[in-house]
Design a protein around this motif. Sequence first.
Motif, PDB file in Angstrom:
ATOM      1  N   GLU A 164     -17.337   6.649 -16.849  1.00 22.20           N
ATOM      2  CA  GLU A 164     -18.331   5.890 -16.300  1.00 22.20           C
ATOM      3  C   GLU A 164     -17.972   4.464 -15.892  1.00 22.20           C
ATOM      4  OE1 GLU A 164     -22.960   4.886 -17.707  1.00 22.20           O
ATOM      5  OE2 GLU A 164     -21.933   6.436 -18.785  1.00 22.20           O
ATOM      6  N   GLY A 165     -18.553   4.119 -14.565  1.00 18.72           N
ATOM      7  CA  GLY A 165     -18.373   2.734 -14.119  1.00 18.72           C
ATOM      8  C   GLY A 165     -16.939   2.595 -13.533  1.00 18.72           C
ATOM      9  N   MET A 166     -16.217   3.582 -13.425  1.00 17.18           N
ATOM     10  CA  MET A 166     -15.053   3.404 -12.766  1.00 17.18           C
ATOM     11  C   MET A 166     -14.880   4.461 -11.487  1.00 17.18           C
ATOM     12  SD  MET A 166     -11.919   3.490 -15.553  1.00 17.18           S
ATOM     13  CE  MET A 166     -11.871   2.183 -16.780  1.00 17.18           C
ATOM     14  N   PHE A 167     -13.974   4.072 -10.639  1.00 17.52           N
ATOM     15  CA  PHE A 167     -13.960   4.907  -9.468  1.00 17.52           C
ATOM     16  C   PHE A 167     -12.775   5.460  -9.407  1.00 17.52           C
ATOM     17  CE2 PHE A 167     -17.023   1.805  -8.884  1.00 17.52           C
ATOM     18  CZ  PHE A 167     -18.148   2.258  -8.146  1.00 17.52           C
ATOM     19  N   MET A 168     -12.727   6.796  -8.550  1.00 15.85           N
ATOM     20  CA  MET A 168     -11.447   7.566  -8.180  1.00 15.85           C
ATOM     21  C   MET A 168     -11.324   7.535  -6.813  1.00 15.85           C
ATOM     22  SD  MET A 168     -10.241  10.523  -6.829  1.00 15.85           S
ATOM     23  CE  MET A 168     -11.767  11.548  -6.965  1.00 15.85           C
ATOM     24  N   TYR A 169      -9.834   7.406  -6.208  1.00 16.51           N
ATOM     25  CA  TYR A 169      -9.583   7.411  -5.002  1.00 16.51           C
ATOM     26  C   TYR A 169      -8.273   8.228  -4.998  1.00 16.51           C
ATOM     27  CZ  TYR A 169      -8.599   6.231  -0.001  1.00 16.51           C
ATOM     28  OH  TYR A 169      -8.256   6.623   1.232  1.00 16.51           O
ATOM     29  N   LYS A 170      -8.404   9.181  -3.726  1.00 16.05           N
ATOM     30  CA  LYS A 170      -6.754  10.027  -3.847  1.00 16.05           C
ATOM     31  C   LYS A 170      -6.047   9.459  -2.626  1.00 16.05           C
ATOM     32  CE  LYS A 170      -8.414  14.393  -5.251  1.00 16.05           C
ATOM     33  NZ  LYS A 170      -8.832  15.642  -5.332  1.00 16.05           N
ATOM     34  N   ILE A 171      -4.871   8.951  -2.821  1.00 16.69           N
ATOM     35  CA  ILE A 171      -4.089   8.290  -1.994  1.00 16.69           C
ATOM     36  C   ILE A 171      -3.474   9.725  -1.247  1.00 16.69           C
ATOM     37  CG2 ILE A 171      -1.693   7.245  -1.365  1.00 16.69           C
ATOM     38  CD1 ILE A 171      -2.262   5.491  -3.752  1.00 16.69           C
ATOM     39  N   PRO A 172      -3.706   9.733  -0.018  1.00 12.51           N
ATOM     40  CA  PRO A 172      -3.397  10.909   0.637  1.00 12.51           C
ATOM     41  C   PRO A 172      -1.695  11.195   0.691  1.00 12.51           C
ATOM     42  CG  PRO A 172      -4.171   9.454   2.420  1.00 12.51           C
ATOM     43  CD  PRO A 172      -4.286   8.753   0.786  1.00 12.51           C
ATOM     44  N   ALA A 173      -1.370  12.343   0.857  1.00 16.16           N
ATOM     45  CA  ALA A 173       0.159  12.615   0.951  1.00 16.16           C
ATOM     46  C   ALA A 173       0.507  12.231   2.366  1.00 16.16           C
ATOM     47  CB  ALA A 173       0.710  14.080   0.775  1.00 16.16           C
ATOM     48  N   GLY A 174       1.862  11.798   2.645  1.00 13.87           N
ATOM     49  CA  GLY A 174       2.130  11.571   3.901  1.00 13.87           C
ATOM     50  C   GLY A 174       3.413  10.556   3.697  1.00 13.87           C
ATOM     51  N   LEU A 175       3.876  10.111   4.991  1.00 14.83           N
ATOM     52  CA  LEU A 175       4.822   9.213   5.072  1.00 14.83           C
ATOM     53  C   LEU A 175       4.741   7.661   4.939  1.00 14.83           C
ATOM     54  CD1 LEU A 175       7.847   8.866   6.089  1.00 14.83           C
ATOM     55  CD2 LEU A 175       7.239   8.812   8.337  1.00 14.83           C
ATOM     56  N   TYR A 176       5.145   7.075   4.182  1.00 15.90           N
ATOM     57  CA  TYR A 176       4.936   5.574   3.787  1.00 15.90           C
ATOM     58  C   TYR A 176       6.087   4.659   4.095  1.00 15.90           C
ATOM     59  CZ  TYR A 176       0.742   7.161   1.668  1.00 15.90           C
ATOM     60  OH  TYR A 176      -0.593   7.854   1.455  1.00 15.90           O
ATOM     61  N   ALA A 177       5.926   3.473   4.597  1.00 17.91           N
ATOM     62  CA  ALA A 177       6.964   2.523   4.564  1.00 17.91           C
ATOM     63  C   ALA A 177       6.679   1.636   3.319  1.00 17.91           C
ATOM     64  CB  ALA A 177       6.872   1.807   5.922  1.00 17.91           C
ATOM     65  N   GLY A 178       7.674   1.617   2.571  1.00 20.48           N
ATOM     66  CA  GLY A 178       7.799   0.744   1.672  1.00 20.48           C
ATOM     67  C   GLY A 178       8.634  -0.446   1.428  1.00 20.48           C
TER      68      GLY A 178
END
Length: 146
Positions: A73-87
Amino acid sequence: MQPILVDFPECKIIGIGNIGKPTNPGDVWPALFTRINEVTDRINRHETIGLIKRNEHGYLAGVKTDSLSEVPEGMFMYKIPAGLYAGVTHRGPISKINETFEKLIYWLSTNNYEQFDVVCFEVYDERFKGEEDGSELDMFIQVKPA
C-alpha cells in the motif's frame, strides 16, 4: 565512455514515486529506504532502480521484484519493457549525471540509434557513493535504430 547495447527482458519495479505525476527524486529515495523491506521478494538486495519515462512527469525509486509480487500500500509498480537498451557507467558525483546522459544521447545520434519509450533507468549498487568522485552507477536508455 563506451556504451554497450543490451537486450533486456521485461522487469517489474516496485517503489516510491510515480510515473505520470510530478515527482521530486530527492523526496522519493528517503521514503523508499524507510519502506524497502516491505517489498518482500526483491530480486537483488544490493540494487535499487531509479526510473523516468520519456515525455512524462514523474520518477520512481524502487527495486526489481518477482513478476508476481504484490505492491505494498502506498507504493507503485512499473514494468520496464523488454527491448534493446544502450547502457553506460556514470563515474563521479551524482550531481554530474546529466553530463553522462548528454554524452550517451550524443553517442546514440552518432551511431544511428534514437531513444525509445523509457528515457532512462539507473541501477544503484554498492559502487554508488553519492557525491564522491569514485562513485559509480549504471544508466540505461531504451533505443531503436534511427
